[in-house]
Scaffold this motif. Structure first.
Motif, PDB file in Angstrom:
ATOM      1  N   SER A   1      -4.575  -8.623 -10.719  1.00 29.20           N
ATOM      2  CA  SER A   1      -4.488  -8.281  -9.189  1.00 29.20           C
ATOM      3  C   SER A   1      -6.274  -8.069  -8.951  1.00 29.20           C
ATOM      4  O   SER A   1      -6.769  -7.472  -9.434  1.00 29.20           O
TER       5      SER A   1
ATOM      6  N   ILE B   1       0.889  -1.114  -0.036  1.00 19.68           N
ATOM      7  CA  ILE B   1      -0.116  -0.054  -0.112  1.00 19.68           C
ATOM      8  C   ILE B   1       0.699   1.213  -0.034  1.00 19.68           C
ATOM      9  O   ILE B   1       0.628   2.250  -0.800  1.00 19.68           O
TER      10      ILE B   1
ATOM     11  N   PRO C   1      -2.421   4.298   6.128  1.00 18.60           N
ATOM     12  CA  PRO C   1      -3.751   4.165   5.426  1.00 18.60           C
ATOM     13  C   PRO C   1      -4.333   2.731   5.587  1.00 18.60           C
ATOM     14  O   PRO C   1      -3.633   1.651   5.660  1.00 18.60           O
ATOM     15  N   ASP C   2      -5.433   2.705   5.606  1.00 20.12           N
ATOM     16  CA  ASP C   2      -6.112   1.384   5.671  1.00 20.12           C
ATOM     17  C   ASP C   2      -6.368   0.702   4.290  1.00 20.12           C
ATOM     18  O   ASP C   2      -6.264  -0.598   3.914  1.00 20.12           O
TER      19      ASP C   2
ATOM     20  N   ARG D   1      -8.545  -8.839   4.573  1.00 17.90           N
ATOM     21  CA  ARG D   1      -7.812  -9.316   3.335  1.00 17.90           C
ATOM     22  C   ARG D   1      -7.937 -10.766   3.286  1.00 17.90           C
ATOM     23  O   ARG D   1      -8.166 -11.477   4.423  1.00 17.90           O
TER      24      ARG D   1
ATOM     25  N   LYS E   1       8.511  -7.661  11.329  1.00 12.84           N
ATOM     26  CA  LYS E   1       8.404  -6.754  12.589  1.00 12.84           C
ATOM     27  C   LYS E   1       8.304  -7.717  13.831  1.00 12.84           C
ATOM     28  O   LYS E   1       8.773  -7.417  15.004  1.00 12.84           O
TER      29      LYS E   1
HETATM   30  C1  LIG Z   1      -1.661  -7.202  -3.124  1.00 12.98           C
HETATM   31  C2  LIG Z   1      -2.459  -5.697  -3.352  1.00 12.98           C
HETATM   32  O1  LIG Z   1      -1.466  -4.893  -2.429  1.00 12.98           O
HETATM   33  C3  LIG Z   1      -1.791  -3.309  -2.251  1.00 12.98           C
HETATM   34  O2  LIG Z   1      -3.028  -3.301  -1.410  1.00 12.98           O
HETATM   35  P1  LIG Z   1      -3.149  -4.150   0.011  1.00 12.98           P
HETATM   36  O3  LIG Z   1      -3.896  -5.029   0.148  1.00 12.98           O
HETATM   37  O4  LIG Z   1      -4.148  -2.687   0.758  1.00 12.98           O
HETATM   38  O5  LIG Z   1      -1.775  -4.053   0.459  1.00 12.98           O
HETATM   39  P2  LIG Z   1      -1.012  -4.140   1.878  1.00 12.98           P
HETATM   40  O6  LIG Z   1      -0.512  -5.762   1.940  1.00 12.98           O
HETATM   41  O7  LIG Z   1       0.439  -3.346   1.666  1.00 12.98           O
HETATM   42  O8  LIG Z   1      -1.608  -3.998   3.077  1.00 12.98           O
HETATM   43  C4  LIG Z   1      -3.091  -4.607   3.570  1.00 12.98           C
HETATM   44  C5  LIG Z   1      -3.395  -3.828   4.959  1.00 12.98           C
HETATM   45  O9  LIG Z   1      -2.593  -4.276   5.700  1.00 12.98           O
HETATM   46  C6  LIG Z   1      -2.353  -2.912   6.703  1.00 12.98           C
HETATM   47  N1  LIG Z   1      -0.730  -3.082   7.335  1.00 12.98           N
HETATM   48  C7  LIG Z   1      -0.685  -3.056   8.618  1.00 12.98           C
HETATM   49  N2  LIG Z   1       0.541  -3.192   8.757  1.00 12.98           N
HETATM   50  C8  LIG Z   1       1.185  -3.135   7.528  1.00 12.98           C
HETATM   51  C9  LIG Z   1       2.668  -3.187   7.341  1.00 12.98           C
HETATM   52  O10 LIG Z   1       3.524  -3.268   8.138  1.00 12.98           O
HETATM   53  N3  LIG Z   1       3.194  -3.101   5.966  1.00 12.98           N
HETATM   54  C10 LIG Z   1       1.693  -3.048   5.046  1.00 12.98           C
HETATM   55  N4  LIG Z   1       2.233  -2.983   3.934  1.00 12.98           N
HETATM   56  N5  LIG Z   1       0.650  -2.952   5.380  1.00 12.98           N
HETATM   57  C11 LIG Z   1       0.240  -2.912   6.712  1.00 12.98           C
HETATM   58  C12 LIG Z   1      -2.420  -1.866   5.320  1.00 12.98           C
HETATM   59  O11 LIG Z   1      -2.487  -0.584   6.211  1.00 12.98           O
HETATM   60  C13 LIG Z   1      -3.561  -2.557   4.943  1.00 12.98           C
HETATM   61  O12 LIG Z   1      -4.697  -1.846   5.511  1.00 12.98           O
HETATM   62  C14 LIG Z   1      -1.983  -2.770  -3.469  1.00 12.98           C
HETATM   63  O13 LIG Z   1      -1.334  -1.505  -3.457  1.00 12.98           O
HETATM   64  C15 LIG Z   1      -1.886  -3.714  -4.754  1.00 12.98           C
HETATM   65  O14 LIG Z   1      -0.331  -3.708  -4.988  1.00 12.98           O
HETATM   66  C16 LIG Z   1      -2.319  -5.106  -4.567  1.00 12.98           C
HETATM   67  O15 LIG Z   1      -2.887  -5.686  -5.536  1.00 12.98           O
END
Ligand SMILES: C[C@H]1O[C@H](OP(=O)(O)OP(=O)(O)OC[C@H]2O[C@@H](n3cnc4c(=O)[nH]c(N)nc43)[C@H](O)[C@@H]2O)[C@@H](O)[C@@H](O)C1=O
Ligand SMILES: NC(=O)C1=CN([C@@H]2O[C@H](COP(=O)(O)OP(=O)(O)OC[C@H]3O[C@@H](n4cnc5c(N)ncnc54)[C@H](OP(=O)(O)O)[C@@H]3O)[C@@H](O)[C@H]2O)C=CC1
Length: 321
Positions: free
Chosen positions: A111, A73, A281-282, A213, A191
């Motif tokens: 995706s 994200i 962000p969420d 998710r 982490k």
């Molecule tokens: C596969 C998919 O991946 C991306 O979408 P996303 O699902 O939002 O991706 P994410 O895995 O980074 O986060 C999922 C959730 O998790 C929370 N969260 C908590 N703690 C951490 C943390 O430490 N890191 C991250 N990255 N997220 C965190 C975060 O805030 C969010 O609410 C797309 O941009 C796009 O590229 C796409 O297709």
């Protein structure tokens, strides 16, 4: 670069990535010896001429298009120009050259973020283009929608056999564990592990912890890719529509980010607190895939989430960055 075995074979674009390397493992364990690949250093897929020359020289029969600009994200939010430009260029070059050089079958990886932000759950393939996208990854999602439409347009105009799969959030060996650019699952593994080792009292978890998710292990993803690639054309056509041909790939089950963080903590053995950070962000509130179409085609996921996290944590311990 190239396979050294003359023309033909299977080209995996992005063979060093998490998914590309899993597809390679799956093909090799099925006895496929003629796998063609090139690193981004040797072949920048954003370069149309280089891509055309590569496919002209090697003339693969099948292409797995698993090369892309990928990130979580935060990366999507921070580098929107790269996410839309690189992905549009890579797809356009590979798909166009695949048609020009007679590739018999191509599989494009999109995706689950292609679907509208606020849509009925679980999301069926037909909800594509029925509403606004999630702002944090809109440029990436637009590129992925364009990839589906490229495949469908070439199929309709030129009679090609180009297919698309839309994976949910993936994880597993070979994932990116960089805390600023990774997806949530590898970030939580790192982490939580570091907190356990240093004796920290809490770990930061971005956002509210409430978003839902769905997570699919990359070996399941690779198996699904090979399954879809190997479906005969009549079967694939019978289960898809020329203007809605993409197939969802997931488990059909999701959980909240808070529950995911607690599951990772349990696997890693961390007994401290989760510190949710509302300044991060969420993103999408929920994106659960309806996987009945692919199930009807004979494939479903087999690796449970806890088992997959345990195996990925072990891989992380054995493969320090
Ligand atoms: C596969 C998919 O991946 C991306 O979408 P996303 O699902 O939002 O991706 P994410 O895995 O980074 O986060 C999922 C959730 O998790 C929370 N969260 C908590 N703690 C951490 C943390 O430490 N890191 C991250 N990255 N997220 C965190 C975060 O805030 C969010 O609410 C797309 O941009 C796009 O590229 C796409 O297709
Ligand atoms: N990871 C996930 O959670 C999800 C992934 N997907 C999709 O699955 C596919 C694979 O993702 P994943 O394996 O996780 O990604 P990775 O980042 O692990 O791998 C991406 C690969 O793309 C290659 N690549 C990137 N840019 C270029 C370029 N300009 N020229 C040539 N090669 C390039 C890289 O090659 P090199 O190593 O040689 O630099 C790398 O191996 C992508 O289409 C992605 O959008 C979809 C949903 C979720």
């Amino acid at each position: 670069m190239g396979n050294g075995q003359g023309v033909g074979g299977i080209y995996i674009a992005g063979h060093r990535g998490m998914v590309g390397s899993a597809i390679r493992r799956a093909l090799e364990s099925a006895g496929e010896a003629n796998v063609l690949s090139a690193t981004s250093k040797d072949l920048d897929l954003r370069n149309a001429t280089a891509v055309d020359e590569f496919l002209a020289a090697n003339r693969p029969t099948q292409v797995y298009l698993a090369a892309a600009k990928v990130g979580g994200i935060q990366a999507n939010n921070a580098y929107p120009a790269e996410f839309i430009h690189d992905n549009l260029a890579i797809q356009d070059n590979v798909i166009h050259a695949a048609w020009r050089h007679g590739v018999q079958r191509l599989l494009f990886l999109g995706s689950s973020c292609i679907y509208p932000r606020d849509t009925k759950q679980p999301m069926r393939e037909e909800v594509l283009l029925t509403g606004p996208l999630e702002p944090t990854n809109e440029p990436y999602a637009i590129a992925k929608v364009a990839g589906i439409k490229l495949c469908e347009s070439y199929n309709r105009q030129y009679g090609t056999d180009f297919r698309s799969v839309m994976p949910t959030n993936l994880y597993g060996p070979g994932d990116n564990f960089d805390l600023e650019t990774s997806h949530v699952l590898p970030a939580l593994i790192r982490k939580t592990h570091e907190a356990r080792v240093t004796g920290a009292e809490s770990i930061p978890v971005w956002g509210s912890g409430r978003p839902m998710r769905e997570f699919l292990h990359v070996d399941d993803m690779a198996a699904a890719c090979v399954h879809v690639m190997n479906l005969d054309r009549a079967t694939w056509q019978a289960h898809t529509d020329p203007r809605c041909s993409h197939l969802n790939v997931g488990t059909g089950e999701d959980l909240s980010i808070g529950d995911l963080a607690r599951l990772v903590a349990d696997v890693v053995g961390f007994e401290g607190q989760l510190a949710f950070d509302p300044d991060r962000p969420d993103g999408t509130p929920r994106k659960l895939l309806d996987v009945s179409r692919l199930k009807g085609l004979g494939w479903q996921a087999s690796i449970g989430l806890r088992e997959g996290i345990e195996q990925t944590y072990q891989w992380y311990l054995e493969n320090p960055a």
